[in-house]
Design a protein around this motif. Sequence first.
Motif, PDB file in Angstrom:
ATOM      1  N   ILE A   1       4.532 -19.050  13.897  1.00 25.65           N
ATOM      2  CA  ILE A   1       3.620 -19.950  13.193  1.00 25.65           C
ATOM      3  C   ILE A   1       3.080 -20.979  14.181  1.00 25.65           C
ATOM      4  O   ILE A   1       3.844 -21.676  14.838  1.00 25.65           O
TER       5      ILE A   1
ATOM      6  N   VAL B   1      13.201 -24.035   9.561  1.00 23.29           N
ATOM      7  CA  VAL B   1      12.768 -22.961  10.447  1.00 23.29           C
ATOM      8  C   VAL B   1      13.879 -22.591  11.428  1.00 23.29           C
ATOM      9  O   VAL B   1      14.809 -23.352  11.643  1.00 23.29           O
TER      10      VAL B   1
ATOM     11  N   VAL C   1       8.139 -21.889  14.857  1.00 22.78           N
ATOM     12  CA  VAL C   1       6.957 -22.739  14.744  1.00 22.78           C
ATOM     13  C   VAL C   1       6.670 -23.434  16.070  1.00 22.78           C
ATOM     14  O   VAL C   1       7.568 -23.965  16.710  1.00 22.78           O
TER      15      VAL C   1
ATOM     16  N   ILE D   1       5.520 -23.481   4.393  1.00 24.52           N
ATOM     17  CA  ILE D   1       6.647 -22.904   5.137  1.00 24.52           C
ATOM     18  C   ILE D   1       7.626 -22.206   4.199  1.00 24.52           C
ATOM     19  O   ILE D   1       8.101 -21.104   4.490  1.00 24.52           O
TER      20      ILE D   1
ATOM     21  N   THR E   1       0.061 -19.921  18.167  1.00 32.13           N
ATOM     22  CA  THR E   1       0.911 -18.864  17.609  1.00 32.13           C
ATOM     23  C   THR E   1       1.150 -17.771  18.632  1.00 32.13           C
ATOM     24  O   THR E   1       2.279 -17.328  18.835  1.00 32.13           O
TER      25      THR E   1
ATOM     26  N   ILE F   1      -3.183 -23.638  10.199  1.00 38.14           N
ATOM     27  CA  ILE F   1      -1.978 -22.844  10.416  1.00 38.14           C
ATOM     28  C   ILE F   1      -2.355 -21.379  10.572  1.00 38.14           C
ATOM     29  O   ILE F   1      -3.180 -20.858   9.819  1.00 38.14           O
TER      30      ILE F   1
END
Length: 106
Positions: free
Chosen positions: A7, A72, A53, A44, A94, A18
């Motif tokens: 992410i 995460v 992330v 999320i 990403t 995102i």
Amino acid sequence: MNSRKYIGMDVHKESISIAVMNDAGKIVMECVIEAKAIMILQCIDGLRGELQVTFEEGTWAAWLYDLLKPHVTKLVGVRSAKECLDERGPTRVTRSTRVGWPSCCG
């Protein structure tokens, strides 16, 4: 089946862009949300699997790190991803996470 998700977040004062990439390198989701804790956590929490992330450090980095850390698997803030790849925004960040490039940006 590997359910790892990468992410990337491009964080701004009012919004966060995102991009979510699967382990095969395919972008599976892109969105723009309000830069509010509830919106970030809803986004999320809607994802399944091992979540990694990456976001560019800035004014909101410490707050975002503290917010996301319990939710995460891996969390990385990078100084700048602009030199790493030609892509823009969260997709660039990403991709750098997926291939292990955040250190090239720091």
